[in-house]
Motif scaffolding. Structure first.
Motif, PDB file in Angstrom:
ATOM      1  N   LEU A   1       0.330  17.792   2.333  1.00  0.00           N
ATOM      2  CA  LEU A   1       0.269  16.418   1.850  1.00  0.00           C
ATOM      3  C   LEU A   1      -0.706  16.284   0.690  1.00  0.00           C
ATOM      4  CD1 LEU A   1       0.512  14.608   5.268  1.00  0.00           C
ATOM      5  CD2 LEU A   1       2.296  15.016   3.601  1.00  0.00           C
ATOM      6  N   TYR A   2      -1.853  16.943   0.813  1.00  0.00           N
ATOM      7  CA  TYR A   2      -2.768  16.939  -0.327  1.00  0.00           C
ATOM      8  C   TYR A   2      -3.701  18.135  -0.268  1.00  0.00           C
ATOM      9  CZ  TYR A   2      -6.587  14.697   2.422  1.00  0.00           C
ATOM     10  OH  TYR A   2      -7.549  14.387   3.345  1.00  0.00           O
ATOM     11  N   LYS A   3      -4.382  18.339  -1.414  1.00  0.00           N
ATOM     12  CA  LYS A   3      -5.336  19.428  -1.570  1.00  0.00           C
ATOM     13  C   LYS A   3      -6.682  18.825  -1.942  1.00  0.00           C
ATOM     14  CE  LYS A   3      -2.553  20.563  -4.768  1.00  0.00           C
ATOM     15  NZ  LYS A   3      -1.446  20.886  -5.628  1.00  0.00           N
TER      16      LYS A   3
ATOM     17  N   MET B   1       0.847  -1.176   0.000  1.00  0.00           N
ATOM     18  CA  MET B   1       0.000   0.000   0.000  1.00  0.00           C
ATOM     19  C   MET B   1       0.896   1.243   0.000  1.00  0.00           C
ATOM     20  SD  MET B   1      -3.009   0.973   2.751  1.00  0.00           S
ATOM     21  CE  MET B   1      -3.627  -0.679   2.623  1.00  0.00           C
ATOM     22  N   PRO B   2       0.705   2.150  -0.974  1.00  0.00           N
ATOM     23  CA  PRO B   2       1.529   3.360  -1.018  1.00  0.00           C
ATOM     24  C   PRO B   2       1.332   4.205   0.241  1.00  0.00           C
ATOM     25  CG  PRO B   2       0.322   3.059  -3.071  1.00  0.00           C
ATOM     26  CD  PRO B   2      -0.221   2.068  -2.095  1.00  0.00           C
ATOM     27  N   SER B   3       2.420   4.821   0.664  1.00  0.00           N
ATOM     28  CA  SER B   3       2.362   5.663   1.856  1.00  0.00           C
ATOM     29  C   SER B   3       3.187   6.916   1.634  1.00  0.00           C
ATOM     30  CB  SER B   3       2.878   4.906   3.075  1.00  0.00           C
ATOM     31  OG  SER B   3       4.243   4.574   2.907  1.00  0.00           O
ATOM     32  N   GLY B   4       2.923   7.909   2.484  1.00  0.00           N
ATOM     33  CA  GLY B   4       3.656   9.154   2.396  1.00  0.00           C
ATOM     34  C   GLY B   4       3.683   9.836   3.743  1.00  0.00           C
ATOM     35  N   SER B   5       4.441  10.915   3.800  1.00  0.00           N
ATOM     36  CA  SER B   5       4.591  11.634   5.064  1.00  0.00           C
ATOM     37  C   SER B   5       5.061  13.054   4.789  1.00  0.00           C
ATOM     38  CB  SER B   5       5.598  10.922   5.967  1.00  0.00           C
ATOM     39  OG  SER B   5       6.841  10.784   5.304  1.00  0.00           O
ATOM     40  N   CYS B   6       4.971  13.864   5.837  1.00  0.00           N
ATOM     41  CA  CYS B   6       5.486  15.224   5.757  1.00  0.00           C
ATOM     42  C   CYS B   6       6.983  15.208   6.077  1.00  0.00           C
ATOM     43  CB  CYS B   6       4.730  16.129   6.732  1.00  0.00           C
ATOM     44  SG  CYS B   6       4.951  15.657   8.459  1.00  0.00           S
ATOM     45  N   PHE B   7       7.602  16.348   6.024  1.00  0.00           N
ATOM     46  CA  PHE B   7       9.040  16.471   6.248  1.00  0.00           C
ATOM     47  C   PHE B   7       9.458  15.992   7.634  1.00  0.00           C
ATOM     48  CE2 PHE B   7      12.715  19.245   7.420  1.00  0.00           C
ATOM     49  CZ  PHE B   7      13.633  18.694   6.537  1.00  0.00           C
TER      50      PHE B   7
ATOM     51  N   LEU C   1       3.201  13.421  10.499  1.00  0.00           N
ATOM     52  CA  LEU C   1       1.954  13.198   9.780  1.00  0.00           C
ATOM     53  C   LEU C   1       2.246  12.196   8.669  1.00  0.00           C
ATOM     54  CD1 LEU C   1      -0.998  14.156   9.694  1.00  0.00           C
ATOM     55  CD2 LEU C   1      -0.267  15.983   8.166  1.00  0.00           C
ATOM     56  N   LYS C   2       1.551  11.057   8.726  1.00  0.00           N
ATOM     57  CA  LYS C   2       1.759  10.001   7.729  1.00  0.00           C
ATOM     58  C   LYS C   2       0.417   9.533   7.199  1.00  0.00           C
ATOM     59  CE  LYS C   2       6.025   8.429   9.885  1.00  0.00           C
ATOM     60  NZ  LYS C   2       6.843   7.306  10.265  1.00  0.00           N
TER      61      LYS C   2
ATOM     62  N   VAL D   1      -0.658   8.303  11.060  1.00  0.00           N
ATOM     63  CA  VAL D   1      -0.013   9.001  12.176  1.00  0.00           C
ATOM     64  C   VAL D   1      -0.436  10.463  12.095  1.00  0.00           C
ATOM     65  CG1 VAL D   1       2.171   9.751  13.205  1.00  0.00           C
ATOM     66  CG2 VAL D   1       1.987   7.458  12.219  1.00  0.00           C
ATOM     67  N   GLY D   2      -0.964  10.990  13.177  1.00  0.00           N
ATOM     68  CA  GLY D   2      -1.331  12.394  13.261  1.00  0.00           C
ATOM     69  C   GLY D   2      -2.603  12.732  12.515  1.00  0.00           C
ATOM     70  N   SER D   3      -3.008  13.967  12.646  1.00  0.00           N
ATOM     71  CA  SER D   3      -4.183  14.512  11.958  1.00  0.00           C
ATOM     72  C   SER D   3      -3.771  15.823  11.299  1.00  0.00           C
ATOM     73  CB  SER D   3      -5.310  14.789  12.948  1.00  0.00           C
ATOM     74  OG  SER D   3      -5.764  13.589  13.519  1.00  0.00           O
ATOM     75  N   PRO D   4      -4.160  15.999  10.038  1.00  0.00           N
ATOM     76  CA  PRO D   4      -3.737  17.217   9.346  1.00  0.00           C
ATOM     77  C   PRO D   4      -4.486  18.452   9.829  1.00  0.00           C
ATOM     78  CG  PRO D   4      -5.241  15.995   7.969  1.00  0.00           C
ATOM     79  CD  PRO D   4      -4.976  15.141   9.187  1.00  0.00           C
ATOM     80  N   LYS D   5      -3.845  19.572   9.702  1.00  0.00           N
ATOM     81  CA  LYS D   5      -4.490  20.874   9.828  1.00  0.00           C
ATOM     82  C   LYS D   5      -5.014  21.213   8.438  1.00  0.00           C
ATOM     83  CE  LYS D   5      -2.753  22.113  13.957  1.00  0.00           C
ATOM     84  NZ  LYS D   5      -3.573  22.265  15.108  1.00  0.00           N
ATOM     85  N   THR D   6      -5.936  22.144   8.357  1.00  0.00           N
ATOM     86  CA  THR D   6      -6.446  22.562   7.054  1.00  0.00           C
ATOM     87  C   THR D   6      -6.459  24.080   6.941  1.00  0.00           C
ATOM     88  OG1 THR D   6      -8.756  22.541   7.781  1.00  0.00           O
ATOM     89  CG2 THR D   6      -7.904  20.510   6.778  1.00  0.00           C
ATOM     90  N   CYS D   7      -6.381  24.526   5.713  1.00  0.00           N
ATOM     91  CA  CYS D   7      -6.454  25.944   5.386  1.00  0.00           C
ATOM     92  C   CYS D   7      -7.199  26.045   4.060  1.00  0.00           C
ATOM     93  CB  CYS D   7      -5.042  26.513   5.249  1.00  0.00           C
ATOM     94  SG  CYS D   7      -4.982  28.207   4.630  1.00  0.00           S
TER      95      CYS D   7
END
Length: 137
Positions: free
Chosen positions: A81-83, A1-7, A11-12, A53-59
């Motif tokens: 991470l995404y829009k 399963m593809p995965s990603g994360s922030c710097f 947040l994953k 891992v974690g929960s994103p903030k939004t703007c």
């Protein structure tokens, strides 16, 4: 399963299935979001993206054509991470920043199938051959 994360790795996410598309976007909003000339994005149904891992903030802000773009980002390092967007063509879609993928091989294999907002492409960047070119969306 593809995965990603922030710097900062606080947040994953992961997603299931294949992307519905791969798009380079040169719009002014994507330039601001990335701090660069464009973004490279995977188009994935938002219900297939899950944070592990974690929960994103939004703007949420307005794009130059008036649609609303919501950024989903890390509250610690600020990495987007995404829009998501309120335009019909983006309904139910996550526009995942490809540079956030953890697997460098996946990034190398993600050949774009469309190039958007080419009217704002930096003049020194060539267009991609064999890829749908759109001056806007």
């Amino acid at each position: 399963m593809p995965s990603g994360s922030c710097f900062c790795q606080k947040l994953k996410y992961e997603f299931t299935g294949e992307p519905e598309g791969v798009a380079i976007c040169h719009c002014l909003s994507c330039q601001k979001i990335s701090g660069s000339t464009n973004t490279l994005n995977l188009i994935i149904p938002v219900d297939r993206v899950h944070f592990t891992v974690g929960s994103p903030k939004t703007c949420t802000e307005s794009h130059e054509i008036g649609m609303k773009i919501t950024l989903h980002f890390c509250g610690n390092c600020g990495g987007v991470l995404y829009k998501t967007a309120d335009l019909d063509m983006f309904a139910g879609k996550a526009v995942v920043q490809i540079g956030t993928l953890d697997d460098a091989t996946a990034i190398k294999q993600a050949k774009p199938d469309m190039e958007l907002w080419t009217k704002y492409r930096a003049p020194w960047l060539p267009s991609l051959e064999g890829v749908v070119q759109k001056t806007e969306f």
